[in-house]
Design a protein around this motif. Structure first.
Motif, short mmCIF file in Angstrom:
data_model
loop_
_atom_site.label_atom_id
_atom_site.label_comp_id
_atom_site.label_asym_id
_atom_site.label_seq_id
_atom_site.Cartn_x
_atom_site.Cartn_y
_atom_site.Cartn_z
N GLU A 43 -10.80 -8.70 -2.45
CA GLU A 43 -10.09 -9.56 -3.41
C GLU A 43 -9.42 -8.73 -4.49
OE1 GLU A 43 -10.95 -13.39 -6.37
OE2 GLU A 43 -12.54 -12.56 -5.10
N GLU A 44 -10.11 -7.72 -4.99
CA GLU A 44 -9.58 -6.89 -6.06
C GLU A 44 -8.85 -5.69 -5.48
OE1 GLU A 44 -12.47 -5.78 -8.89
OE2 GLU A 44 -13.19 -7.82 -9.23
N PRO A 45 -7.64 -5.39 -5.97
CA PRO A 45 -6.88 -4.25 -5.42
C PRO A 45 -7.57 -2.91 -5.66
CG PRO A 45 -5.80 -5.18 -7.36
CD PRO A 45 -6.87 -6.14 -6.98
N GLU A 46 -8.31 -2.77 -6.76
CA GLU A 46 -9.03 -1.51 -6.96
C GLU A 46 -10.08 -1.32 -5.87
OE1 GLU A 46 -11.99 0.78 -10.10
OE2 GLU A 46 -10.96 -1.05 -10.74
N VAL A 94 0.85 -1.19 0.00
CA VAL A 94 0.00 0.00 0.00
C VAL A 94 0.89 1.24 0.00
CG1 VAL A 94 -1.79 1.32 1.20
CG2 VAL A 94 -1.82 -1.19 1.29
N LEU A 95 0.71 2.10 -1.01
CA LEU A 95 1.35 3.41 -1.03
C LEU A 95 0.24 4.44 -0.90
CD1 LEU A 95 2.68 1.59 -3.60
CD2 LEU A 95 4.23 3.54 -3.63
N ALA A 96 0.44 5.46 -0.07
CA ALA A 96 -0.62 6.45 0.11
C ALA A 96 -0.07 7.78 0.60
CB ALA A 96 -1.68 5.93 1.09
N SER A 97 -0.84 8.83 0.32
CA SER A 97 -0.52 10.16 0.83
C SER A 97 -0.96 10.24 2.29
CB SER A 97 -1.23 11.23 -0.01
OG SER A 97 -2.64 11.04 0.04
N ASP A 98 -0.54 11.31 2.97
CA ASP A 98 -0.85 11.40 4.40
C ASP A 98 -2.33 11.66 4.66
OD1 ASP A 98 -0.83 14.04 3.51
OD2 ASP A 98 0.07 14.82 5.34
N VAL A 134 -2.83 0.18 -4.24
CA VAL A 134 -2.71 -1.15 -3.62
C VAL A 134 -2.19 -2.12 -4.67
CG1 VAL A 134 -3.91 -3.08 -2.53
CG2 VAL A 134 -4.56 -0.72 -1.97
N VAL A 135 -1.11 -2.81 -4.35
CA VAL A 135 -0.51 -3.81 -5.25
C VAL A 135 -0.64 -5.17 -4.59
CG1 VAL A 135 1.55 -4.54 -6.49
CG2 VAL A 135 1.13 -2.09 -6.09
N LYS A 136 -1.20 -6.13 -5.30
CA LYS A 136 -1.33 -7.49 -4.76
C LYS A 136 -0.45 -8.44 -5.55
CE LYS A 136 -5.65 -7.36 -2.27
NZ LYS A 136 -6.74 -8.21 -1.74
N PHE A 137 0.19 -9.35 -4.80
CA PHE A 137 1.09 -10.34 -5.40
C PHE A 137 0.39 -11.70 -5.42
CE2 PHE A 137 3.68 -7.12 -3.27
CZ PHE A 137 4.44 -6.67 -4.34
N HIS A 138 0.40 -12.33 -6.58
CA HIS A 138 -0.24 -13.65 -6.76
C HIS A 138 0.88 -14.66 -6.99
CE1 HIS A 138 -3.89 -11.29 -7.10
NE2 HIS A 138 -3.33 -10.61 -8.08
#
Length: 374
Positions: free
Chosen positions: A332-335, A309-313, A358-362
Motif C-alpha cells: 500500500e505504501e510506496p516506501e 517505478v524508476l530504478a538502477s540496473d 516508487v510513485v503511486k497515483f491516487h
C-alpha cells in the motif's frame, strides 16, 4: 573494523549533512530535495533485517515562483548501508517512496533525487535515479545539478501560447510538450558539458546513467540516458517508458560505428571493449560515441495509471518489469514497495548497488486520508 579516526571523520561528516538531525524542519519558500549519500562502508549480509530507514532531505536551489513552505519528515538511520524514505503531496493525489542499498559492492555509486515545486502556477514533481560507474562523482553531480538546470531552463514551463508558424497550427498542449522535451534535452547535455568541465583537471573518467520522470500536472515526461529504467503500471500491466541504451541495440550500434567507434564483445557488448552502455554522462575518453542525449517519452496520467517505478540496473538485472510492478502493487505504501523491490533484487543475487523510486497515483480526490500513505 573501522579505525577510530576514520569513524570519527564519518561522524563529523554525517553531522555536517544532518544525518543525525531528529528535529522537524521548515523551509521557507524553497524547493526541497531528497538524495542518497554513499554508504559508510559497514559490512552487511542478506540476513540483515531492514529495520529502520533514513530520510535525508536537503534543500537546494529552485526556479522562481516556488511552492509553499514544506515540512520535512523526521530523519531515521540504519547501520547497514541502506536508506529509504517517503513523501506525499499536500493534495494527497501523489505519494512516493525511495530505497537505496549498497548491496555487495564495496562502495556506493548510486544517487537519486526527488523535487517538488510550483513553477508558473503549475505543480511540478521531478524524480531521478543516477547510477555511477568508474566512481560516484558523475552520479553525485547529476543529483546536485540536473534538476536545478532543468528548472532554470528559459523554456521550461513558460507561459504557452497558441503558436502558428509557416501556416502550421500547433496546439497549446503540443507546444508545451515540445518546450518540455527541448528543455530536457538541452538540460541533460548542458549538465554533461558542465560536469566534464568541472573534471577537466582530474585524471578520473567516471560516468553515470540518468533515468528521470518529470510530472507536470497530469502529464508525465520520462527522459533516459543509459541502462537505468522507468516502468509504469497501467491497469496492472507493466509498460516500460524507457529503452536501455545498450551497445548491441541495432540503432545504437549503428550510431556508434557511424561516429568512428566500435562495439565489441568483452564478457558483454561494450563500446570500445570498455563501457557496457551506449549513452552516459561523463566518460570523457568515449564522449564522441557515448552521448548524453536522452530519449524522451511522454504519458498522460489517467485513472488506469497506478504507479511508476524508476530504478538502477541493480534492480532490473534480476527483477523483470512484470515482477517489479506486481511486487510494487502488493504494497500500500510506496516506501514499503521500494524497500521490497530493493530487498527482492538483493536476495535474487544482484551484485550491484540497488536504487529505486516508487510513485503511486491516487485518483480519487475524496479518498480517505487514513488510507493514503503518510
Amino acid at each position: 573494523m573501522v579505525c577510530s579516526s576514520y569513524l570519527r571523520s564519518l561522524i563529523i561528516r554525517a553531522g555536517n549533512t544532518g544525518i543525525f538531525t531528529k528535529t522537524r524542519v521548515r523551509l521557507n519558500n524553497i524547493q526541497w530535495s531528497l538524495h542518497a549519500v554513499p554508504a559508510l562502508g559497514l559490512n552487511y549480509t542478506w540476513r540483515c533485517e531492514f529495520r529502520r530507514c533514513l530520510k535525508m532531505m536537503v534543500d537546494s536551489g529552485a526556479a522562481a515562483k516556488r511552492g509553499p513552505v514544506t515540512d520535512l519528515l523526521l530523519d531515521k538511520d540504519d547501520d547497514g548501508g541502506f536508506v529509504s524514505g517517503g513523501w506525499k503531496s499536500e493534495d494527497r493525489k501523489l505519494s512516493c517512496g525511495y530505497s537505496s542499498f549498497r548491496g555487495k559492492r564495496a562502495t556506493m555509486e548510486d544517487f537519486y533525487d526527488i523535487k517538488t515545486s510550483h513553477i508558473d502556477g503549475k505543480s511540478v514533481c521531478m524524480f531521478g535515479v543516477f547510477d555511477g560507474h568508474g566512481g560516484s562523482r558523475a552520479a553525485e553531480y547529476l543529483k546536485e545539478h540536473l534538476f536545478e538546470n532543468l528548472s532554470k531552463h528559459p523554456q521550461f514551463l513558460t507561459d504557452t501560447k497558441l503558436a502558428i508558424s509557416a501556416h502550421v497550427f500547433i496546439s497549446v498542449e503540443d507546444e508545451m510538450k515540445h518546450q518540455i522535451s527541448l528543455s530536457l534535452c538541452e538540460s541533460y547535455q548542458q549538465t554533461d558539458v558542465e560536469f566534464l568541465d568541472s573534471e577537466r583537471d582530474s585524471y578520473r573518467d567516471d560516468g553515470s546513467t540518468a533515468s528521470t520522470a518529470v510530472l507536470v500536472g497530469n502529464h508525465l515526461y520520462v527522459a533516459n540516458v543509459g541502462d537505468s529504467r522507468t516502468v509504469i503500471s497501467k491497469a496492472g500491466k507493466a509498460i516500460a517508458l524507457s529503452d536501455d541504451h545498450k551497445p548491441n541495440r541495432t540503432d545504437e550500434r549503428k550510431r556508434i560505428e557511424n561516429a568512428g567507434g566500435v562495439v565489441m564483445w568483452a564478457g558483454t557488448w561494450r563500446v570500445g571493449g570498455v563501457l557496457a552502455m551506449s549513452r552516459a554522462f561523463g566518460n570523457r575518453m568515449l564522449k564522441q560515441f557515448v552521448v548524453s542525449e536522452p530519449e524522451i517519452q511522454d504519458q498522460e496520467i489517467d485513472e488506469e495509471i497506478e504507479l511508476l517505478v524508476l530504478a538502477s540496473d541493480g534492480l532490473w538485472d534480476v527483477v523483470p518489469n512484470d515482477d517489479a510492478v506486481a511486487l510494487a502493487r502488493m504494497e500500500e505504501e510506496p516506501e514499503s514497495a521500494a524497500r521490497k523491490l530493493t530487498e527482492t533484487a538483493f536476495t535474487r543475487g544482484s551484485a550491484d548497488n540497488i536504487t529505486c523510486i516508487v510513485v503511486k497515483f491516487h485518483h480519487n480526490n475524496n479518498a480517505d486520508p487514513a488510507k493514503i500513505p503518510a
